[in-house]
Design a protein around this motif. Structure first.
Motif, PDB file in Angstrom:
ATOM      1  N   LYS A 186      55.103-104.141  -3.588  1.00  0.00           N
ATOM      2  CA  LYS A 186      53.468-103.910  -2.911  1.00  0.00           C
ATOM      3  C   LYS A 186      53.842-104.382  -1.025  1.00  0.00           C
ATOM      4  N   ASN A 187      55.078-104.861  -0.378  1.00  0.00           N
ATOM      5  CA  ASN A 187      54.995-105.088   0.627  1.00  0.00           C
ATOM      6  C   ASN A 187      56.138-104.044   0.910  1.00  0.00           C
ATOM      7  N   GLY A 188      55.617-103.106   0.373  1.00  0.00           N
ATOM      8  CA  GLY A 188      57.099-102.266   0.865  1.00  0.00           C
ATOM      9  C   GLY A 188      58.369-101.910   0.731  1.00  0.00           C
ATOM     10  N   MET A 189      58.737-102.435  -0.660  1.00  0.00           N
ATOM     11  CA  MET A 189      60.117-102.191  -1.210  1.00  0.00           C
ATOM     12  C   MET A 189      59.920-100.567  -2.323  1.00  0.00           C
ATOM     13  N   ALA A 190      61.090 -99.654  -1.534  1.00  0.00           N
ATOM     14  CA  ALA A 190      61.841 -98.494  -2.244  1.00  0.00           C
ATOM     15  C   ALA A 190      62.244 -99.131  -4.002  1.00  0.00           C
ATOM     16  N   THR A 191      61.887 -98.830  -5.144  1.00  0.00           N
ATOM     17  CA  THR A 191      62.573 -99.292  -6.157  1.00  0.00           C
ATOM     18  C   THR A 191      63.790 -98.637  -6.064  1.00  0.00           C
ATOM     19  N   LEU A 192      65.328 -98.174  -7.317  1.00  0.00           N
ATOM     20  CA  LEU A 192      65.668 -97.841  -7.361  1.00  0.00           C
ATOM     21  C   LEU A 192      65.911 -96.346  -7.688  1.00  0.00           C
ATOM     22  N   HIS A 193      65.156 -96.521  -8.647  1.00  0.00           N
ATOM     23  CA  HIS A 193      64.172 -95.327  -9.219  1.00  0.00           C
ATOM     24  C   HIS A 193      63.541 -94.415  -7.318  1.00  0.00           C
ATOM     25  N   GLN A 194      62.931 -94.611  -7.103  1.00  0.00           N
ATOM     26  CA  GLN A 194      62.366 -94.177  -6.154  1.00  0.00           C
ATOM     27  C   GLN A 194      62.981 -93.636  -5.170  1.00  0.00           C
ATOM     28  N   ASP A 195      64.165 -94.277  -4.916  1.00  0.00           N
ATOM     29  CA  ASP A 195      65.080 -94.032  -3.949  1.00  0.00           C
ATOM     30  C   ASP A 195      66.100 -92.553  -4.594  1.00  0.00           C
ATOM     31  N   SER A 196      66.317 -92.727  -5.652  1.00  0.00           N
ATOM     32  CA  SER A 196      67.167 -91.391  -6.087  1.00  0.00           C
ATOM     33  C   SER A 196      66.469 -90.286  -6.538  1.00  0.00           C
ATOM     34  N   ILE A 197      65.192 -90.306  -6.682  1.00  0.00           N
ATOM     35  CA  ILE A 197      64.196 -89.793  -6.309  1.00  0.00           C
ATOM     36  C   ILE A 197      64.152 -89.157  -5.191  1.00  0.00           C
ATOM     37  N   LEU A 198      64.130 -89.206  -4.297  1.00  0.00           N
ATOM     38  CA  LEU A 198      63.931 -88.889  -2.571  1.00  0.00           C
ATOM     39  C   LEU A 198      65.161 -88.549  -2.473  1.00  0.00           C
ATOM     40  N   LYS A 199      66.267 -88.966  -3.131  1.00  0.00           N
ATOM     41  CA  LYS A 199      68.002 -88.078  -2.788  1.00  0.00           C
ATOM     42  C   LYS A 199      66.981 -86.331  -3.608  1.00  0.00           C
TER      43      LYS A 199
ATOM     44  N   LYS B 286      64.636 -85.087  -3.702  1.00  0.00           N
ATOM     45  CA  LYS B 286      63.480 -84.101  -2.518  1.00  0.00           C
ATOM     46  C   LYS B 286      64.529 -83.515  -1.256  1.00  0.00           C
ATOM     47  N   GLU B 287      65.354 -84.307  -0.825  1.00  0.00           N
ATOM     48  CA  GLU B 287      65.632 -84.074  -0.032  1.00  0.00           C
ATOM     49  C   GLU B 287      67.944 -82.903  -0.257  1.00  0.00           C
ATOM     50  N   GLY B 288      67.251 -83.011  -1.580  1.00  0.00           N
ATOM     51  CA  GLY B 288      68.598 -82.031  -1.723  1.00  0.00           C
ATOM     52  C   GLY B 288      69.768 -82.131  -1.955  1.00  0.00           C
ATOM     53  N   ILE B 289      70.091 -83.720  -1.990  1.00  0.00           N
ATOM     54  CA  ILE B 289      71.882 -84.334  -2.379  1.00  0.00           C
ATOM     55  C   ILE B 289      71.851 -84.121  -3.720  1.00  0.00           C
ATOM     56  N   THR B 290      71.042 -84.019  -4.934  1.00  0.00           N
ATOM     57  CA  THR B 290      70.920 -85.115  -5.679  1.00  0.00           C
ATOM     58  C   THR B 290      70.594 -83.829  -7.212  1.00  0.00           C
ATOM     59  N   THR B 291      70.295 -84.372  -8.273  1.00  0.00           N
ATOM     60  CA  THR B 291      69.871 -83.137  -9.155  1.00  0.00           C
ATOM     61  C   THR B 291      69.412 -84.361 -10.056  1.00  0.00           C
ATOM     62  N   THR B 292      67.394 -83.816 -10.123  1.00  0.00           N
ATOM     63  CA  THR B 292      66.710 -84.861 -11.363  1.00  0.00           C
ATOM     64  C   THR B 292      67.791 -85.223 -12.263  1.00  0.00           C
ATOM     65  N   GLU B 293      68.171 -84.540 -13.325  1.00  0.00           N
ATOM     66  CA  GLU B 293      69.323 -84.853 -14.439  1.00  0.00           C
ATOM     67  C   GLU B 293      70.081 -86.174 -13.564  1.00  0.00           C
ATOM     68  N   GLU B 294      70.916 -86.240 -12.455  1.00  0.00           N
ATOM     69  CA  GLU B 294      71.712 -86.637 -12.339  1.00  0.00           C
ATOM     70  C   GLU B 294      70.932 -88.246 -11.567  1.00  0.00           C
TER      71      GLU B 294
ATOM     72  N   THR C 241      68.031 -88.936 -13.060  1.00  0.00           N
ATOM     73  CA  THR C 241      66.867 -89.986 -14.031  1.00  0.00           C
ATOM     74  C   THR C 241      68.588 -90.745 -15.326  1.00  0.00           C
ATOM     75  N   SER C 242      69.428 -89.951 -15.180  1.00  0.00           N
ATOM     76  CA  SER C 242      70.514 -90.650 -15.779  1.00  0.00           C
ATOM     77  C   SER C 242      71.292 -92.133 -15.234  1.00  0.00           C
ATOM     78  N   ALA C 243      70.634 -92.026 -14.022  1.00  0.00           N
ATOM     79  CA  ALA C 243      71.843 -93.082 -13.389  1.00  0.00           C
ATOM     80  C   ALA C 243      70.877 -94.027 -13.330  1.00  0.00           C
ATOM     81  N   VAL C 244      69.381 -93.840 -13.158  1.00  0.00           N
ATOM     82  CA  VAL C 244      68.229 -94.947 -13.338  1.00  0.00           C
ATOM     83  C   VAL C 244      66.914 -95.094 -14.193  1.00  0.00           C
ATOM     84  N   PRO C 245      66.816 -95.139 -14.706  1.00  0.00           N
ATOM     85  CA  PRO C 245      65.218 -95.107 -15.391  1.00  0.00           C
ATOM     86  C   PRO C 245      64.493 -95.137 -14.404  1.00  0.00           C
TER      87      PRO C 245
END
Length: 571
Positions: A537-550, A552-560, A562-566
């Motif tokens: 609520k105070n603005g923290m992005a979770t590990l999952h959100q940060d991994s999905i942000l990567k 979006k930025e073309g740094i990694t894949t969805t498979e990678e 979600t396998s790192a963080v559920p």
């Protein structure tokens, strides 16, 4: 007119260097107004018998730069340590090395100030430029790093007479730990792992064979299969190198190999060795600690723009506790070293207690733990509190005693950095509570908690763009409320990624900074999930959100990702 002045200056420098006579200089000046830069260089080479390097020297003097013969430069594993190869190819620059607070780069376009500014921004180092020929820069950028070529085991295996299906050919005299083939085999295993960019070497015995595996970018890769008969001598050799008891095979042992003492190739790495008795004999795991590698600047660690700005602000606080959490090998130590490197100034006293000391940083006083003589994290921390430090790094908070002293240090005017083994940032609070630290002391001392993982990058050379559909699109939508094209790994990869489609790793982070609401929640003894809700609520992005942000930025894949963080609960 500007071009004409530059060309005139270059011609004058060629004349000063004795490469052009006065008459020829006059003749060329009369024609340069009609020629472009490339045409003038072609004229000088074809009509006046000058070579391109002589022109480069004159050009360097005209621009007050030093000429650099990049054709003699050799790319190695350290060349692209500060700047990624893809960035260098895109901007046609060659990283030559670092000297103190400067990074030295070679470029062919002296007017390209934008790229020097970008280099400074990425490395946080001052930029010193050299002038080189574009063809020589391109040639070096296309060369595969010699340091990352796999060297193989063929010649050593031949010396041992090892066949895949029989042990009959193995000479008993060659199975002594001091025999030349075993010494070469031990060295070659370490060298090959180092050159392939490995972080850990696993030697695992089985009933008939033993296998050697290397962890590269977080994934174990099989490198060599040995007959079990060889394993005993190999383990004995590694124990000798690590100063361990070769007669003790029934208990685990820990040691350190200073590999520089055992090879003549200039590989300056240490290896943290851990042996263990297994059901088919003794095995070991060796963690490679590359002393030639320096810390990466914070922007290179994968922090999102918001997290980076917040983290930089938090580590500048005068006192408090910054904790990093995550499993072994999640990049906690590198992030802490990078943070210390950023705040390391001559007017700051920094002390560290580590087990082991992985990297040596100038300006830091570092202490190696030794539990055999009672030098524990708690003992080191107690000693440091009497030595007037501004900043203390404790390698890990493992027990109640260390946790209590760490909190006390953070509450008495010191900035304390440390690590914990928890799954996420909010879970750190309950972990400290389990160590009998009072909630009000936790809330008063913690500045931030950063949970992190390392996930593999998709290869920049061969990644394939596509539009996600179905459940994959839904996961991305729920996490960051976005839809658009993303990337996946090419099926058989390319030579750049070794056919895997993935190359390198990047950090994902969950940065929980304290706030009034969070302090109230900690003091009230709220459960981990409730604290996580407050932090988000105070603005923290979770590990999952940060991994999905990567993703979006073309740094990694969805498979990678979600396998790192559920996905987060409730999504």
């Amino acid at each position: 007119m500007a071009l004409a002045r530059i060309q005139t200056s270059i011609i004058n420098k060629l004349n000063e260097l004795g490469l052009l006579s006065d008459d020829r200089t006059k003749d060329i000046k009369n024609t340069t107004n009609e020629l472009s830069g490339d045409e003038m260089e072609k004229l000088l080479i074809e009509e006046y018998n000058l070579n391109d390097f002589q022109i480069l020297v004159a050009k360097s003097k005209a621009f007050n730069l030093s000429p650099f013969n990049a054709s003699n430069f050799k790319v190695d594993e350290r060349t692209f340590e500060k700047l990624e190869r893809e960035f260098c190819i895109e901007n046609k620059i060659l990283p030559v090395g670092t000297v103190g607070s400067f990074i030295v780069i070679a470029l062919s376009n002296p007017f390209n100030s934008a790229v020097t500014n970008k280099v400074h921004e990425l490395t946080k180092l001052k930029v010193s430029t050299l002038l080189a020929l574009e063809k020589d820069i391109d040639k070096n950028l296309k060369v595969k790093d010699e340091g990352h070529q796999e060297i193989g085991f063929g010649d050593v295996v031949d010396q041992l007479n090892i066949s895949d299906d029989s042990e009959d050919g193995i000479d008993e005299d060659q199975l002594e730990e001091e025999s030349a083939p075993i010494i070469q085999l031990a060295n070659r295993i370490i060298e090959e792992a180092y050159y392939s960019g490995g972080s850990d070497i696993h030697i695992e015995p089985f009933e008939i064979t033993a296998r050697v595996r290397v962890r590269v970018d977080g994934v174990l890769m099989e490198k060599l299969i040995l007959p079990s008969k060889v394993t005993g001598a190999l383990m004995a050799r590694l124990k000798v190198m690590a100063n361990l008891d070769i007669a003790q095979k029934r208990l685990p042992q820990d040691g350190r190999i200073i590999f520089k003492q055992f090879n003549k190739k200039g590989i300056d790495v240490d290896l943290r060795v851990s042996t263990a008795p297994l059901n088919h004999g003794e095995g070991c795991v060796m963690r490679i600690l590359d002393k030639q590698k320096s810390t990466l600047p914070l922007p290179a660690l994968g922090f999102s723009e918001n997290n980076l700005a917040l983290y930089r602000e938090l580590i500048q606080r005068p006192y408090g506790m910054v904790l990093h959490c995550g499993p072994t090998g999640s990049g906690k130590s590198m992030t802490l070293y990078s943070a210390l490197n950023e705040i390391n100034t001559p007017d700051t006293c920094i002390r560290t207690a580590e087990d082991p000391i992985e990297y040596t940083l100038p300006g830091l006083c570092q202490m190696q733990m030794n539990s055999k003589i009672g030098l524990t994290f708690a003992a080191a921390l107690r000693a440091y509190l009497r030595q007037d430090p501004d900043i203390i790094l404790v390698g890990e908070i493992r027990d109640q005693e260390t946790a209590g002293i760490a909190v006390e240090a953070a509450l008495t005017g010191h900035m304390l950095f440390s690590t914990l083994h928890t799954n996420d940032a909010p879970g750190t609070i309950s972990r400290l509570t389990d160590m009998s630290v009072e909630p009000f002391m936790i809330s008063a001392s913690i500045v931030c908690v950063c949970a992190q993982r390392l996930i593999r990058r998709v290869c920049k050379t061969c990644k394939v763009a596509y539009t996600p559909e179905g459940n994959e699109a839904e996961i991305i939508k729920r996490a960051i409320n976005w839809n658009g094209k993303i990337y996946k790994a090419k099926e058989n990869g390319c030579p750049n990624c070794g056919g895997t489609g993935m190359k390198g790793r990047v950090g994902i982070h969950e940065l929980m900074a304290t706030s009034k609401e969070l302090i109230k929640g900690i003091n009230a003894g709220l459960e981990t999930e409730a604290l996580k809700t407050i932090a988000v609520k105070n603005g923290m992005a979770t590990l999952h959100q940060d991994s999905i942000l990567k993703v979006k930025e073309g740094i990694t894949t969805t498979e990678e990702a979600t396998s790192a963080v559920p996905p987060d609960m409730g999504e």
